[in-house]
Scaffold this motif. Sequence first.
Motif, PDB file in Angstrom:
ATOM      1  N   UNK B  26     -51.391  -4.611 -12.575  1.00 51.97           N
ATOM      2  CA  UNK B  26     -51.947  -3.408 -12.307  1.00 51.97           C
ATOM      3  C   UNK B  26     -51.207  -2.263 -11.932  1.00 51.97           C
ATOM      4  N   UNK B  27     -49.972  -2.581 -11.269  1.00 51.29           N
ATOM      5  CA  UNK B  27     -49.162  -1.673 -10.866  1.00 51.29           C
ATOM      6  C   UNK B  27     -48.251  -1.206 -12.155  1.00 51.29           C
ATOM      7  N   UNK B  28     -47.851  -2.116 -13.091  1.00 50.72           N
ATOM      8  CA  UNK B  28     -47.074  -1.986 -14.216  1.00 50.72           C
ATOM      9  C   UNK B  28     -47.936  -1.014 -15.226  1.00 50.72           C
ATOM     10  N   UNK B  29     -49.209  -1.314 -15.614  1.00 54.20           N
ATOM     11  CA  UNK B  29     -49.979  -0.262 -16.207  1.00 54.20           C
ATOM     12  C   UNK B  29     -50.172   1.238 -15.753  1.00 54.20           C
ATOM     13  N   UNK B  30     -50.235   1.246 -14.501  1.00 55.52           N
ATOM     14  CA  UNK B  30     -50.461   2.340 -13.706  1.00 55.52           C
ATOM     15  C   UNK B  30     -49.106   3.381 -13.978  1.00 55.52           C
ATOM     16  N   UNK B  31     -47.949   2.745 -13.928  1.00 54.68           N
ATOM     17  CA  UNK B  31     -46.783   3.115 -14.001  1.00 54.68           C
ATOM     18  C   UNK B  31     -46.369   3.873 -15.353  1.00 54.68           C
ATOM     19  N   UNK B  32     -47.295   3.434 -16.428  1.00 51.08           N
ATOM     20  CA  UNK B  32     -47.197   3.791 -17.774  1.00 51.08           C
ATOM     21  C   UNK B  32     -48.387   4.900 -17.931  1.00 51.08           C
ATOM     22  N   UNK B  33     -49.048   5.186 -17.096  1.00 52.03           N
ATOM     23  CA  UNK B  33     -50.242   5.999 -17.200  1.00 52.03           C
ATOM     24  C   UNK B  33     -49.765   7.479 -16.836  1.00 52.03           C
ATOM     25  N   UNK B  34     -50.218   8.641 -17.666  1.00 53.68           N
ATOM     26  CA  UNK B  34     -49.673  10.100 -17.462  1.00 53.68           C
ATOM     27  C   UNK B  34     -50.302  10.405 -16.035  1.00 53.68           C
ATOM     28  N   UNK B  35     -49.580  11.511 -15.358  1.00 52.46           N
ATOM     29  CA  UNK B  35     -49.788  11.842 -14.011  1.00 52.46           C
ATOM     30  C   UNK B  35     -51.285  12.287 -13.818  1.00 52.46           C
ATOM     31  N   UNK B  36     -51.837  13.064 -14.830  1.00 52.55           N
ATOM     32  CA  UNK B  36     -53.079  13.753 -14.517  1.00 52.55           C
ATOM     33  C   UNK B  36     -54.334  12.380 -14.569  1.00 52.55           C
ATOM     34  N   UNK B  37     -54.237  11.390 -15.520  1.00 54.62           N
ATOM     35  CA  UNK B  37     -55.023  10.355 -15.314  1.00 54.62           C
ATOM     36  C   UNK B  37     -55.060   9.469 -14.125  1.00 54.62           C
ATOM     37  N   UNK B  38     -53.651   9.295 -13.786  1.00 57.06           N
ATOM     38  CA  UNK B  38     -53.526   8.612 -12.519  1.00 57.06           C
ATOM     39  C   UNK B  38     -54.239   9.134 -11.249  1.00 57.06           C
ATOM     40  N   UNK B  39     -54.123  10.543 -11.222  1.00 57.07           N
ATOM     41  CA  UNK B  39     -54.576  11.405 -10.243  1.00 57.07           C
ATOM     42  C   UNK B  39     -56.226  11.217 -10.376  1.00 57.07           C
ATOM     43  N   UNK B  40     -56.754  11.362 -11.385  1.00 61.68           N
ATOM     44  CA  UNK B  40     -58.215  11.185 -11.441  1.00 61.68           C
ATOM     45  C   UNK B  40     -58.524   9.853 -10.923  1.00 61.68           C
TER      46      UNK B  40
END
Lengths: 112, 112
Positions: B26-40
């Motif tokens: 979970x954490x690893x894929x999250x870190x590869x995700x763009x800032x905007x998508x993470x925030x959403x």
Amino acid sequence: MKQAIVARRDLGMGEGKLAAQVAHASLSAYEDTGRRTRKEWKGSGQKKVVLGVDSEHRLFELADKADTEGIPYAIIRDAGHTELEPGTVTALAVGPASDDLVDRVTGDLSLY
Amino acid sequence: MKQAIVARRDLGMGEGKLAAQVAHASLSAYEDTGRRTRKEWKGSGQKKVVLGVDSEHRLFELADKADTEGIPYAIIRDAGHTELEPGTVTALAVGPASDDLVDRVTGDLSLY
């Protein structure tokens, strides 16, 4: 460096549910951690241990201890769409921080 | 928005082990995700689902699919200090991304 995630055994969560709650807690505490500590932890393999307690009360005690020690932590409440009552406290993540520091809070607990 | 974490049922991991692997993914894929998508995703309650497959082969197929769809993903290999052989592939996280997009990859799988 490590992160300890403490989950409640007394709720009888299913395996997938438990895993999701642990992941929530892990990510939330990670986000409250300073950049340098995060980097160190990831660089050393982002070690995680999953521990168990038998009550909500005990989770809050541990959270207080983490707070006193100045270690980042996160308490997770379940949205309650499935197995649990809405707002049920399920898990606590402590760290990432140095092994010693995390052990001051969770050193007495057994593996989940 | 959601994140799907797919873990291997065929390894017979203990509950705590499974939870730790899911949290890694979970954490690893999250870190590869763009800032905007993470925030959403976080703003909408960081929904996670934990799904199961029965082979390493299937995990890699799903990872290829996520890659083709342009969704962030992460494959986790266990360091093998405890239950498993070093390097054993244990879990795959897909997303966070929109529900539709994640379902294109993991829509056919059952809950772990």
